[in-house]
Scaffold this motif. Structure first.
Motif, PDB file in Angstrom:
ATOM      1  N   THR A 134      56.795  54.069  -2.991  1.00 15.84           N
ATOM      2  CA  THR A 134      57.269  54.116  -4.377  1.00 15.84           C
ATOM      3  C   THR A 134      58.792  54.266  -4.402  1.00 15.84           C
ATOM      4  N   LEU A 141      51.023  52.529  -5.885  1.00 23.49           N
ATOM      5  CA  LEU A 141      52.233  53.274  -5.545  1.00 23.49           C
ATOM      6  C   LEU A 141      53.398  52.321  -5.274  1.00 23.49           C
ATOM      7  N   LYS A 142      53.085  51.186  -4.607  1.00 21.84           N
ATOM      8  CA  LYS A 142      54.132  50.192  -4.335  1.00 21.84           C
ATOM      9  C   LYS A 142      54.587  49.528  -5.635  1.00 21.84           C
ATOM     10  N   LEU A 143      53.607  49.057  -6.423  1.00 19.24           N
ATOM     11  CA  LEU A 143      53.934  48.342  -7.660  1.00 19.24           C
ATOM     12  C   LEU A 143      54.687  49.253  -8.622  1.00 19.24           C
ATOM     13  N   ALA A 180      54.921  43.282  -4.403  1.00 16.23           N
ATOM     14  CA  ALA A 180      54.651  44.719  -4.234  1.00 16.23           C
ATOM     15  C   ALA A 180      53.793  44.982  -3.007  1.00 16.23           C
ATOM     16  N   LEU A 226      55.695  45.623   0.160  1.00 17.35           N
ATOM     17  CA  LEU A 226      56.704  46.681   0.119  1.00 17.35           C
ATOM     18  C   LEU A 226      56.377  47.773   1.134  1.00 17.35           C
ATOM     19  N   LEU A 241      47.315  58.300   0.611  1.00 17.65           N
ATOM     20  CA  LEU A 241      48.066  58.167  -0.640  1.00 17.65           C
ATOM     21  C   LEU A 241      49.355  58.993  -0.600  1.00 17.65           C
ATOM     22  N   ALA A 290      43.271  51.478  -0.723  1.00 17.05           N
ATOM     23  CA  ALA A 290      43.903  50.183  -0.971  1.00 17.05           C
ATOM     24  C   ALA A 290      44.459  50.130  -2.392  1.00 17.05           C
ATOM     25  N   GLY A 294      45.086  52.619  -4.470  1.00 16.10           N
ATOM     26  CA  GLY A 294      46.122  53.624  -4.693  1.00 16.10           C
ATOM     27  C   GLY A 294      47.445  53.251  -4.043  1.00 16.10           C
ATOM     28  N   CYS A 295      47.381  52.791  -2.789  1.00 16.40           N
ATOM     29  CA  CYS A 295      48.627  52.447  -2.089  1.00 16.40           C
ATOM     30  C   CYS A 295      49.316  51.257  -2.757  1.00 16.40           C
ATOM     31  N   TYR A 296      48.507  50.307  -3.263  1.00 17.02           N
ATOM     32  CA  TYR A 296      49.113  49.167  -3.957  1.00 17.02           C
ATOM     33  C   TYR A 296      49.811  49.628  -5.235  1.00 17.02           C
ATOM     34  N   LEU A 309      44.344  45.166   2.891  1.00 20.16           N
ATOM     35  CA  LEU A 309      44.439  45.666   1.515  1.00 20.16           C
ATOM     36  C   LEU A 309      45.360  46.879   1.361  1.00 20.16           C
ATOM     37  N   VAL A 310      45.360  47.771   2.355  1.00 18.94           N
ATOM     38  CA  VAL A 310      46.251  48.936   2.254  1.00 18.94           C
ATOM     39  C   VAL A 310      47.646  48.522   2.727  1.00 18.94           C
TER      40      VAL A 310
END
Lengths: 100, 236
Positions: free
Chosen positions: B90, A16-18, B111, B114, B83, A10, A12-14, B55-56
């Protein structure tokens, strides 16, 4: 352990998006980075399919899962919706197991 | 409808964007039910399954994590696979960041939404309000429905007992294939997919569960390094 994995994924994926929204586009727009990033989902999804369908622990086995994957491919060629593909292939695997 | 930020979006354009975005949102959110069912079939509990969707919140990464766990892999190997798949968000961010022009807490909240679909529904809009409307309508509708349907799928999956009886374990491969399918749009991608699958299968007897999937990530890196002329594929 599963919770640790869930929460790390959770976070890490956030990030990566941010990160993508925050970093100036030029930093990561290197052609090589783009190419690899383009290929990573392809390679990982293909590997996940292979392992999911043919691995049982550390052995390779062919069973109803392979037939279910073939059914999924046929349904995808026929442009069936995602849910039909997933549950249609599950149904076939269940039927094969019930018969066999 | 100039290219400059225009706070007053014409009503017709507004309606069209909301309608299209909701359509995508409903179609995508509904398959949260398959994630919920597959996740409990993999051995995660209902809470862990719902935590992943809350959350993910990026479908392929979620499926990857539970897929690795289902194969007997270490949960952290599942995190690594999640990941790696999450890196494409990204790139989406780089694409939509200049379109959305959010700062501070708006960017921090935005974000989370996204994902593939919200990106698809915001790129190509001709103004900042239009891009934001497409992004938010798609992202919020998917978020709500994806979580609702994840819970339904997880509860149903728990209720029916042994997943193998209903073929749900076999459905994981089908779900991955459905996610991969639209990416098999060039020979380059098809070859990479086949090589990755072969590397993963070759690694199965030799490495702990979870590692074969990550080993296949190396195929992507090598193919990217060895194919500098593959520019045609970058249009998508």
């Amino acid at each position: 352990m599963t919770w640790v994995a869930v929460l790390l994924a959770a976070a890490g994926c956030y990030l990566l998006k941010l990160g993508g929204l925050s970093v100036p586009p030029r930093v990561l727009e290197h052609p090589l980075v783009r190419r690899v990033a383009d290929l990573i989902p392809v390679a990982l999804l293909a590997a996940l399919i292979a392992v999911q369908v043919a691995a049982s622990g550390s052995e390779l086995v062919l069973d109803a899962r392979l037939a279910a994957l073939a059914a999924a491919a046929v349904l995808l060629v026929l442009r069936a919706p995602f849910l039909v593909v997933v549950f249609g292939s599950a149904l076939l695997a269940a039927l094969i197991r019930a018969v066999g | 409808m100039s290219s400059s930020p225009d706070p007053a979006l014409p009503a017709a354009e507004r309606t069209a964007i909301v309608r299209d975005s909701l359509g995508v949102g409903i179609a995508t959110g509904a398959y949260g039910v398959s994630f919920g069912a597959v996740s409990v079939a993999a051995g995660l509990d209902v809470w862990q399954t719902c935590a992943l969707s809350l959350l993910v919140f990026t479908g392929a990464s979620q499926f990857a994590l539970v897929g690795v766990v289902a194969g007997g892999g270490a949960p952290l190997a599942g995190t690594a696979a999640a990941l790696l798949l999450g890196t494409r968000n990204t790139l989406y961010g780089l694409k939509v960041g200049p379109l959305l022009q959010w700062r501070g807490w708006r960017r921090a909240l935005g974000a989370h939404l996204l994902i593939d679909e919200s990106t698809a529904m915001s790129v190509g809009r001709d103004s900042v309000p239009a891009a934001r409307l497409g992004f938010l309508t798609t992202g919020v509708s998917i978020f709500v429905l994806w979580n609702l349907f994840t819970l339904l799928g997880a509860l149903a999956g728990t209720a029916i007992g042994d997943p193998a009886t209903y073929g749900l374990d076999a459905a994981v491969g089908a779900a991955f294939l459905a996610l991969l399918w639209p990416r098999l749009d060039s020979w380059h991608h098809r070859v990479v997919a086949l090589l990755a699958a072969a590397v993963a299968l070759g690694a199965v007897p030799l490495t702990p569960a979870g590692v074969p999937v990550l080993a296949a990530g190396a195929v992507a890196v090598l193919a990217g390094l060895l194919r500098p002329a593959g520019r045609r594929e970058e249009a998508s």
